[in-house]
Design an enzyme around this catalytic site. Structure first.
Site, mmCIF file in Angstrom:
data_model
loop_
_atom_site.group_PDB
_atom_site.id
_atom_site.type_symbol
_atom_site.label_atom_id
_atom_site.label_comp_id
_atom_site.label_asym_id
_atom_site.label_seq_id
_atom_site.Cartn_x
_atom_site.Cartn_y
_atom_site.Cartn_z
ATOM 1 N N ARG A 36 47.672 48.400 29.183
ATOM 2 C CA ARG A 36 47.218 49.862 29.615
ATOM 3 C C ARG A 36 47.505 50.732 28.443
ATOM 4 O O ARG A 36 46.747 51.424 28.221
ATOM 5 C CB ARG A 36 48.093 50.085 30.486
ATOM 6 C CG ARG A 36 47.610 49.389 32.019
ATOM 7 C CD ARG A 36 47.966 49.929 33.255
ATOM 8 N NE ARG A 36 47.454 49.482 34.313
ATOM 9 C CZ ARG A 36 47.924 49.298 35.533
ATOM 10 N NH1 ARG A 36 49.187 49.478 35.801
ATOM 11 N NH2 ARG A 36 47.332 48.865 36.506
ATOM 12 N N LYS A 198 40.812 41.096 54.015
ATOM 13 C CA LYS A 198 40.500 41.630 55.186
ATOM 14 C C LYS A 198 38.981 42.136 55.278
ATOM 15 O O LYS A 198 38.704 43.040 54.169
ATOM 16 C CB LYS A 198 41.367 42.735 55.772
ATOM 17 C CG LYS A 198 42.805 42.296 55.987
ATOM 18 C CD LYS A 198 43.728 43.453 56.105
ATOM 19 C CE LYS A 198 45.170 43.172 56.934
ATOM 20 N NZ LYS A 198 45.901 44.263 57.109
ATOM 21 N N GLY A 355 41.340 44.887 41.101
ATOM 22 C CA GLY A 355 42.132 44.209 41.937
ATOM 23 C C GLY A 355 42.143 42.514 41.737
ATOM 24 O O GLY A 355 42.327 42.293 40.431
ATOM 25 N N GLY A 378 41.885 50.291 43.723
ATOM 26 C CA GLY A 378 41.542 51.327 44.895
ATOM 27 C C GLY A 378 40.548 52.145 44.204
ATOM 28 O O GLY A 378 39.450 52.516 44.853
HETATM 29 P P1 AMP Z 1 42.137 41.744 48.526
HETATM 30 O O1 AMP Z 1 43.467 42.392 48.385
HETATM 31 O O2 AMP Z 1 41.580 42.099 50.204
HETATM 32 O O3 AMP Z 1 41.076 41.371 47.689
HETATM 33 O O4 AMP Z 1 42.772 40.029 49.000
HETATM 34 C C1 AMP Z 1 42.858 39.474 47.828
HETATM 35 C C2 AMP Z 1 43.976 38.366 48.763
HETATM 36 O O5 AMP Z 1 43.414 37.651 49.657
HETATM 37 C C3 AMP Z 1 44.428 37.216 47.837
HETATM 38 O O6 AMP Z 1 45.816 37.282 47.516
HETATM 39 C C4 AMP Z 1 44.121 35.951 48.417
HETATM 40 O O7 AMP Z 1 45.159 35.003 48.408
HETATM 41 C C5 AMP Z 1 43.726 36.383 49.863
HETATM 42 N N1 AMP Z 1 42.825 35.513 50.402
HETATM 43 C C6 AMP Z 1 41.514 35.051 50.143
HETATM 44 N N2 AMP Z 1 41.182 34.217 50.917
HETATM 45 C C7 AMP Z 1 41.946 33.852 51.663
HETATM 46 C C8 AMP Z 1 42.278 33.033 52.850
HETATM 47 N N3 AMP Z 1 41.233 32.319 53.033
HETATM 48 N N4 AMP Z 1 43.166 32.932 53.556
HETATM 49 C C9 AMP Z 1 44.225 33.870 53.302
HETATM 50 N N5 AMP Z 1 44.192 34.502 52.214
HETATM 51 C C10 AMP Z 1 43.191 34.663 51.385
#
Ligand code: AMP
Length: 398
Positions: A36, A198, A355, A378
């Protein structure tokens, strides 16, 4: 509204306050990754070469609105000085008499780094008094901290009300170029890959990109909510049952708009969420596949990998946000790795939108092969959602 950039300012002899992102990882007071700091160098050099009296400010960590020596920016001043090959002065506080005095004494081309802005509660509260004090005697403000541009804080939004002009730095300019301008008229097909934990985190991105994309690939745990909504059994997989109706609405909307949605056709599952655990791939859903009761989905299956990679290979523009599975555990990482490689191999304009997908791309050493990797989680998500970032909206209009 187009905003002025750092190039539009004549800074010779003027005091410039530059908001940088020096939120670096520290261990025992030592910087463990200076990416950074290095990222801010082009804007810093440009202002120094232009003869600015340069004042830098940043936050570091989450010090809860009061002084906390663990989050001092002092080590950053030292590291920045080494990278620039010139002295970087340091002020013990970002506001107050002493800081103002140090700022006044700056000569053209000199650099002063102010202590962590989050040592004051007024920073996150975007307090008018704090912002005025932080702006101090600066003529111009330049924001180059993309990672916090989606927050209306004193050092990102508030200060702009107390200077002659506010402009974006080179880093923010490049983020906007790729995440906004280039997606206005994308080379087609425009393929969006979404993953992560999610659906609820990505609803607005999906809604916004349904207006622009030709196809939407959905992987990660968020896909399970869609598959569940379609009536497939998902075992112990991460689900948002209350979002099932929404998932069906999204599918219907996509169909009405002629946007192809690609969901997993099979899933890699495990009974134990740990490194080296036994895994297997379900039968294809179209052939009656399901996730059994004691099993949970942790990655996309082999047929899905093939389909997703084929879709990626046809693209003219790719935006990728979110891993296809739990890539942090190597036995669950195949899907994310294969999709990352397919994106890297593509001739398309490839944008990795912040991310965890950025972490994955770096892990597989594919960074050089992407057209652009966003530095903000974000903030990049909000841009993809079509939102204005407060730290950009507050800058002076062109
Ligand atoms: P996000 O911050 O919403 O982009 O989510 C990223 C996180 O989602 C990562 O840490 C992954 O380990 C988790 N992730 C992705 N696929 C799965 C899954 N099938 N089951 C549980 N966690 C998941």
């Amino acid at each position: 509204m187009a905003k002025i950039s750092i190039r539009d300012l004549t800074v010779e002899g003027r005091e410039v306050l530059l908001r940088v992102d020096f939120n670096v990882p520290l261990e025992d007071g030592k910087i463990t990754d200076d990416t950074r700091i290095a990222g801010a160098l082009p804007s810093i050099r440009h202002l120094v070469d232009g003869g600015a009296r340069l004042v830098l400010c940043s936050h570091l960590g989450r010090p809860k609105g009061e002084r906390d020596p663990r989050y001092s920016l002092r080590p950053v001043a030292l590291r920045l000085g080494q990278l620039l090959g010139r002295e970087v002065l340091f002020s013990e506080d970002c506001i107050g008499e002493e800081a103002l005095e140090q700022r006044k004494e700056l000569s053209a081309g000199e650099i002063l780094l102010l202590e962590n802005t989050r040592f004051h509660a007024g920073e996150k509260a975007n307090d008018a008094g704090f912002s005025k004090d932080l702006a101090g005697s600066a003529s111009f403000f330049v924001n180059d901290a993309f990672g916090t541009a989606h927050r209306a804080h004193g050092s990102t939004e508030g200060v702009t009300h107390h200077v002659e002009k506010s402009a974006m730095g080179f880093l923010i300019e490049r983020e906007l170029e790729f995440l906004c301008d280039k997606l206005e008229g994308p080379s087609r097909p425009f393929v969006v890959i979404l993953g992560g934990a999610k659906v609820s985190d990505k609803i607005e991105v999906i809604t916004s990109l349904l207006e622009k994309a030709d196809s939407l690939i959905i992987g990660g745990a968020m896909a399970f909510t869609f598959l569940h909504a379609q009536g497939h059994k998902m075992g112990k997989s991460l689900l948002e049952i209350d979002k099932a109706d929404l998932a069906l609405e999204i599918l219907a909307k996509a169909k009405a708009k002629g946007v192809r949605i690609l969901l997993p056709s099979d899933t890699r599952v495990t009974r134990e969420f740990k490194e080296g655990a036994e895994t297997k791939v379900t039968l294809k859903y179209a052939d009656g596949g399901e996730i059994e009761e004691d099993w949970e989905g942790i990655d996309i299956g082999d047929d899905t990998i093939e389909r997703f990679c084929e879709e990626v290979a046809t693209a003219g523009t790719i935006v990728w946000n979110g891993p296809m599975g739990v890539f942090e555990i190597s036995s669950f990482a195949e899907g994310t790795k294969k999709v990352a490689e397919a994106v890297a191999e593509s001739e398309a304009l490839t944008i990795v939108g912040g991310g965890d997908s950025v972490t994955a791309v770096k892990k597989y050493d594919l960074g050089e092969r992407m057209s652009f990797i966003s530095t903000g989680g974000g903030a990049s998500l909000e841009l993809l959602e079509g939102k204005d970032l407060p730290g950009v909206a507050a800058l002076s209009n062109l």
